[in-house]
Design an enzyme around this catalytic site. Sequence first.
Site, PDB file in Angstrom:
ATOM      1  N   LYS A 103      39.595  41.674  50.122  1.00  0.00           N
ATOM      2  CA  LYS A 103      39.875  42.979  49.515  1.00  0.00           C
ATOM      3  C   LYS A 103      38.942  43.242  48.338  1.00  0.00           C
ATOM      4  O   LYS A 103      38.398  44.345  48.203  1.00  0.00           O
ATOM      5  CB  LYS A 103      41.328  43.053  49.047  1.00  0.00           C
ATOM      6  CG  LYS A 103      41.646  44.347  48.323  1.00  0.00           C
ATOM      7  CD  LYS A 103      43.018  44.353  47.717  1.00  0.00           C
ATOM      8  CE  LYS A 103      43.188  45.650  46.944  1.00  0.00           C
ATOM      9  NZ  LYS A 103      44.443  45.767  46.268  1.00  0.00           N
ATOM     10  N   LYS A 157      41.008  48.408  38.043  1.00  0.00           N
ATOM     11  CA  LYS A 157      41.697  47.122  38.161  1.00  0.00           C
ATOM     12  C   LYS A 157      41.046  46.278  39.249  1.00  0.00           C
ATOM     13  O   LYS A 157      40.663  45.129  39.015  1.00  0.00           O
ATOM     14  CB  LYS A 157      43.170  47.325  38.468  1.00  0.00           C
ATOM     15  CG  LYS A 157      43.933  46.020  38.752  1.00  0.00           C
ATOM     16  CD  LYS A 157      45.308  46.265  39.351  1.00  0.00           C
ATOM     17  CE  LYS A 157      45.312  46.902  40.696  1.00  0.00           C
ATOM     18  NZ  LYS A 157      45.016  46.065  41.850  1.00  0.00           N
TER      19      LYS A 157
END
Length: 152
Positions: A18, A93
């Site tokens: 990811k 983030k």
Amino acid sequence: MAGHVFTVGGPTSGIAAKLANNLMLFITLQASSEGARLAEALGLDPAVFHDIATVSSGDSWPLRTWYPVPGVVETSPANRNFDATFTTGLAAKDLSYALAAGDAAGLDLAAGRLAMERFERLIDEGYVDKDCSLVVKYVGRDGRTPGFDPAA
């Protein structure tokens, strides 16, 4: 990756995939923003340029899904004053984790750092909850972009 299942290895391998994928997404988002604005500045019709780029070497998921010019791609946040499909805060983030992983691996992720600088700038300006594709506003030297009204 959405809609597909992959076996990538042991614990944390999915997170690693990811992070690497999102690093590529955010760098490509910046490239799509710059290309779209350059095409516009050179007098090209945004829809025609989009059609060219999506079948050429400039093709990418953000180009096809988040093209940062209103009225060209139905799913683009530019059609909705950059209301979020993926917030700047979430992008920052994810990208911060990818950059930290790159640092730990001894890598120089220069393009990723540029993308992070843009997200941090959006956050500093109060756009943490706007779509991450709003980075297009920094391509123009005046900080404005079609489809975005900061007063709205």
